[in-house]
Write a protein that holds these residues in place. Sequence first.
Motif, PDB file in Angstrom:
ATOM      1  N   ARG A 145       5.022   8.889   2.962  1.00 16.11           N
ATOM      2  CA  ARG A 145       3.934   8.343   2.159  1.00 16.11           C
ATOM      3  C   ARG A 145       3.088   7.356   2.955  1.00 16.11           C
ATOM      4  O   ARG A 145       1.879   7.275   2.788  1.00 16.11           O
ATOM      5  CB  ARG A 145       4.497   7.628   0.916  1.00 16.11           C
ATOM      6  N   MET A 146       3.754   6.615   3.836  1.00 14.31           N
ATOM      7  CA  MET A 146       3.013   5.596   4.595  1.00 14.31           C
ATOM      8  C   MET A 146       1.924   6.233   5.440  1.00 14.31           C
ATOM      9  O   MET A 146       0.791   5.762   5.469  1.00 14.31           O
ATOM     10  CB  MET A 146       3.983   4.795   5.468  1.00 14.31           C
ATOM     11  N   LYS A 147       2.288   7.324   6.128  1.00 16.81           N
ATOM     12  CA  LYS A 147       1.288   7.973   6.995  1.00 16.81           C
ATOM     13  C   LYS A 147       0.145   8.542   6.170  1.00 16.81           C
ATOM     14  O   LYS A 147      -1.028   8.401   6.529  1.00 16.81           O
ATOM     15  CB  LYS A 147       1.959   9.076   7.815  1.00 16.81           C
ATOM     16  N   VAL A 148       0.490   9.197   5.058  1.00  7.33           N
ATOM     17  CA  VAL A 148      -0.553   9.743   4.192  1.00  7.33           C
ATOM     18  C   VAL A 148      -1.462   8.627   3.702  1.00  7.33           C
ATOM     19  O   VAL A 148      -2.686   8.724   3.734  1.00  7.33           O
ATOM     20  CB  VAL A 148       0.084  10.473   2.991  1.00  7.33           C
ATOM     21  N   SER A 149      -0.842   7.542   3.257  1.00  8.66           N
ATOM     22  CA  SER A 149      -1.601   6.409   2.730  1.00  8.66           C
ATOM     23  C   SER A 149      -2.555   5.856   3.788  1.00  8.66           C
ATOM     24  O   SER A 149      -3.730   5.591   3.509  1.00  8.66           O
ATOM     25  CB  SER A 149      -0.623   5.326   2.267  1.00  8.66           C
TER      26      SER A 149
ATOM     27  N   ALA B  10       7.252   3.386  12.770  1.00  7.75           N
ATOM     28  CA  ALA B  10       8.606   2.813  12.789  1.00  7.75           C
ATOM     29  C   ALA B  10       9.305   2.984  11.446  1.00  7.75           C
ATOM     30  O   ALA B  10      10.445   2.542  11.291  1.00  7.75           O
ATOM     31  CB  ALA B  10       8.529   1.337  13.165  1.00  7.75           C
ATOM     32  N   GLU B  11       8.628   3.613  10.498  1.00  7.11           N
ATOM     33  CA  GLU B  11       9.181   3.772   9.136  1.00  7.11           C
ATOM     34  C   GLU B  11       9.595   2.417   8.560  1.00  7.11           C
ATOM     35  O   GLU B  11      10.578   2.317   7.836  1.00  7.11           O
ATOM     36  CB  GLU B  11      10.398   4.708   9.158  1.00  7.11           C
ATOM     37  N   ASP B  12       8.825   1.381   8.901  1.00  9.33           N
ATOM     38  CA  ASP B  12       9.167   0.019   8.493  1.00  9.33           C
ATOM     39  C   ASP B  12       8.371  -0.364   7.237  1.00  9.33           C
ATOM     40  O   ASP B  12       7.287  -0.926   7.317  1.00  9.33           O
ATOM     41  CB  ASP B  12       8.861  -0.946   9.646  1.00  9.33           C
ATOM     42  N   LEU B  13       8.958  -0.066   6.105  1.00 10.20           N
ATOM     43  CA  LEU B  13       8.268  -0.317   4.839  1.00 10.20           C
ATOM     44  C   LEU B  13       8.034  -1.807   4.625  1.00 10.20           C
ATOM     45  O   LEU B  13       6.992  -2.208   4.092  1.00 10.20           O
ATOM     46  CB  LEU B  13       9.087   0.260   3.672  1.00 10.20           C
ATOM     47  N   ASN B  14       8.980  -2.622   5.055  1.00 10.48           N
ATOM     48  CA  ASN B  14       8.845  -4.069   4.861  1.00 10.48           C
ATOM     49  C   ASN B  14       7.668  -4.638   5.640  1.00 10.48           C
ATOM     50  O   ASN B  14       7.115  -5.664   5.259  1.00 10.48           O
ATOM     51  CB  ASN B  14      10.134  -4.785   5.277  1.00 10.48           C
ATOM     52  N   ALA B  15       7.302  -4.000   6.733  1.00 12.93           N
ATOM     53  CA  ALA B  15       6.120  -4.430   7.476  1.00 12.93           C
ATOM     54  C   ALA B  15       4.869  -3.818   6.863  1.00 12.93           C
ATOM     55  O   ALA B  15       3.830  -4.471   6.767  1.00 12.93           O
ATOM     56  CB  ALA B  15       6.245  -4.027   8.944  1.00 12.93           C
ATOM     57  N   PHE B  16       4.981  -2.562   6.441  1.00 12.01           N
ATOM     58  CA  PHE B  16       3.816  -1.838   5.932  1.00 12.01           C
ATOM     59  C   PHE B  16       3.290  -2.450   4.635  1.00 12.01           C
ATOM     60  O   PHE B  16       2.077  -2.627   4.461  1.00 12.01           O
ATOM     61  CB  PHE B  16       4.200  -0.366   5.701  1.00 12.01           C
ATOM     62  N   TYR B  17       4.207  -2.767   3.746  1.00 11.13           N
ATOM     63  CA  TYR B  17       3.818  -3.164   2.393  1.00 11.13           C
ATOM     64  C   TYR B  17       2.847  -4.342   2.354  1.00 11.13           C
ATOM     65  O   TYR B  17       1.770  -4.240   1.755  1.00 11.13           O
ATOM     66  CB  TYR B  17       5.070  -3.443   1.554  1.00 11.13           C
ATOM     67  N   PRO B  18       3.187  -5.466   2.991  1.00 10.26           N
ATOM     68  CA  PRO B  18       2.233  -6.592   2.946  1.00 10.26           C
ATOM     69  C   PRO B  18       0.919  -6.288   3.653  1.00 10.26           C
ATOM     70  O   PRO B  18      -0.141  -6.762   3.227  1.00 10.26           O
ATOM     71  CB  PRO B  18       2.986  -7.732   3.638  1.00 10.26           C
ATOM     72  N   LEU B  19       0.963  -5.504   4.714  1.00 15.33           N
ATOM     73  CA  LEU B  19      -0.285  -5.124   5.389  1.00 15.33           C
ATOM     74  C   LEU B  19      -1.170  -4.333   4.435  1.00 15.33           C
ATOM     75  O   LEU B  19      -2.386  -4.543   4.362  1.00 15.33           O
ATOM     76  CB  LEU B  19       0.029  -4.282   6.633  1.00 15.33           C
ATOM     77  N   ASN B  20      -0.541  -3.431   3.714  1.00 10.14           N
ATOM     78  CA  ASN B  20      -1.255  -2.614   2.743  1.00 10.14           C
ATOM     79  C   ASN B  20      -1.930  -3.496   1.684  1.00 10.14           C
ATOM     80  O   ASN B  20      -3.103  -3.319   1.357  1.00 10.14           O
ATOM     81  CB  ASN B  20      -0.265  -1.651   2.096  1.00 10.14           C
TER      82      ASN B  20
ATOM     83  N   ARG C 196       8.619   1.895  -6.650  1.00  8.88           N
ATOM     84  CA  ARG C 196       7.569   1.650  -5.671  1.00  8.88           C
ATOM     85  C   ARG C 196       7.067   2.966  -5.118  1.00  8.88           C
ATOM     86  O   ARG C 196       7.847   3.867  -4.811  1.00  8.88           O
ATOM     87  CB  ARG C 196       8.093   0.787  -4.515  1.00  8.88           C
ATOM     88  N   THR C 197       5.767   3.044  -4.991  1.00  7.51           N
ATOM     89  CA  THR C 197       5.165   4.280  -4.514  1.00  7.51           C
ATOM     90  C   THR C 197       5.631   4.658  -3.112  1.00  7.51           C
ATOM     91  O   THR C 197       6.035   5.778  -2.845  1.00  7.51           O
ATOM     92  CB  THR C 197       3.636   4.128  -4.456  1.00  7.51           C
ATOM     93  N   LEU C 198       5.556   3.662  -2.245  1.00  8.90           N
ATOM     94  CA  LEU C 198       5.647   3.978  -0.820  1.00  8.90           C
ATOM     95  C   LEU C 198       7.055   4.319  -0.363  1.00  8.90           C
ATOM     96  O   LEU C 198       7.275   4.605   0.807  1.00  8.90           O
ATOM     97  CB  LEU C 198       5.100   2.798  -0.015  1.00  8.90           C
ATOM     98  N   ASP C 199       8.005   4.275  -1.283  1.00  7.52           N
ATOM     99  CA  ASP C 199       9.374   4.580  -0.911  1.00  7.52           C
ATOM    100  C   ASP C 199       9.495   5.991  -0.346  1.00  7.52           C
ATOM    101  O   ASP C 199      10.291   6.248   0.551  1.00  7.52           O
ATOM    102  CB  ASP C 199      10.301   4.444  -2.125  1.00  7.52           C
TER     103      ASP C 199
END
Lengths: 219, 219
Positions: free
Chosen positions: B178-182, B128-138, B171-174
């Motif tokens: 990057r999210m998928k790679v991470s 979903a390209e949802d960085l705000n959801a991804f970040y805390p999960l990470n 921020r890295t994940l911007d």
Amino acid sequence: MDPTLALKIRRTESLTSLVRRELERMIEMGELAGGDRLNENALATRLGVSRGPIREACRGLEQSGLVEVVVNRGVFVRELDNKAAAELYDIRASLMGMAGRLLAPIITTAQAAELQALINDMDKAAKAEDLNAFYPLNLRFHEKIVGFTGNERLLSLCNAIQREAHLFRRRTLDAPGRMKVSNAEHRRILAALKKHDAEASRREMEEHVLTSKDALFGK
Amino acid sequence: MDPTLALKIRRTESLTSLVRRELERMIEMGELAGGDRLNENALATRLGVSRGPIREACRGLEQSGLVEVVVNRGVFVRELDNKAAAELYDIRASLMGMAGRLLAPIITTAQAAELQALINDMDKAAKAEDLNAFYPLNLRFHEKIVGFTGNERLLSLCNAIQREAHLFRRRTLDAPGRMKVSNAEHRRILAALKKHDAEASRREMEEHVLTSKDALFGK
DNA sequence: CGGCGAAAAACTGTTGACAATTCACAATCC
DNA sequence: GGATTGTGAATTGTCAACAGTTTTTCGCCG
């Protein structure tokens, strides 16, 4: 004491930081043993300051793990049980490993020579079974490796961990023959560094710390 | 506010620690930006306490690297330049590597399942390209791995380093993708852990952090 | 003699006040 | 105009006093 000097000190340094260093010294020297309470009034009188700077210094010490603060009861010199000490060794091993990894690609011949000199001195101390000479050399050896990486935060963190580990009573190097074994590992570390082998340097550093951890806890 | 509640809090917790948490929050939320001075009087008034607890809290924050204290000038929210941020990443990489090494031999199937669930959630967020959801999960993913090792000091240290790194604006994940790679790296980490392969787990964890460091600084 | 409980002492938590230093700004000099 | 110095306000550093909590002491009862 010369009042002019005292004023100059005061201008560039707060009482808080002076008190902090003094408390660190007292803990390191064993004047304050593990579990002891730091009496704010007594310390204030002894050091000739009021309780404010004492309290501020203690808050810094708390964060660095040297003391524990219990509300309404006071601050106590921290005591490390076996588990906590083992945890610190693992952390230290990891940080030292990173230092080796970072330094290997960039170490200069002059730096390698400095490390070699320390190893030679430690050899003498080991032959003489002189732990009091060996111990500070050993500290310098590790500190230099971390310092040479240029990572200042890593250096300050390693020093903090080292100070914290000091709270643990038992000492690794007490065991007979440990000094020679330890210095042999130092040689392997330096060899890896000189070859600019990052992975080997990391591994040797990490294992070196973990070995002393095992020696301490009788793995 | 209910005064009874306030009193109860006071009994078991000092104003200093409350102020400290509040300041940490303000820094994390960006209410206090890097380089800002913390005005003791203003903070005291704003938080309804006197300057004493404010100063004590600041001394703790100083030790944890969130603020810088300059004598006679005040305390400032620390600003991380590229070098300092890179230093933190190397430290973090080393600690995370140790977490992997420590966890691999002892990870339980339940713990592995927890990690897998987080990876699945991150997959959804990445799609979903949802960085705000991804970040805390990470964050949770990494924190869980460290927590599962049982090394409490390592956990608190990692959290402190993480908070400190937050001071760095970028921020890295911007970066897109990057999210998928991470998350692909997360999968490899979990695979190594499940195989109880300490060395591989260490390497994957360490490289994972260093990869995001490189992504940040454009190696 | 030993436990129990209340008063007292000791200590920590917090506050407001004072001293010393820094900062902002305007007047002065070159 | 630009640098400089002097003055007052703002801010930090330190201290002493007060309030609340914990520990110790000591008399009392069984």
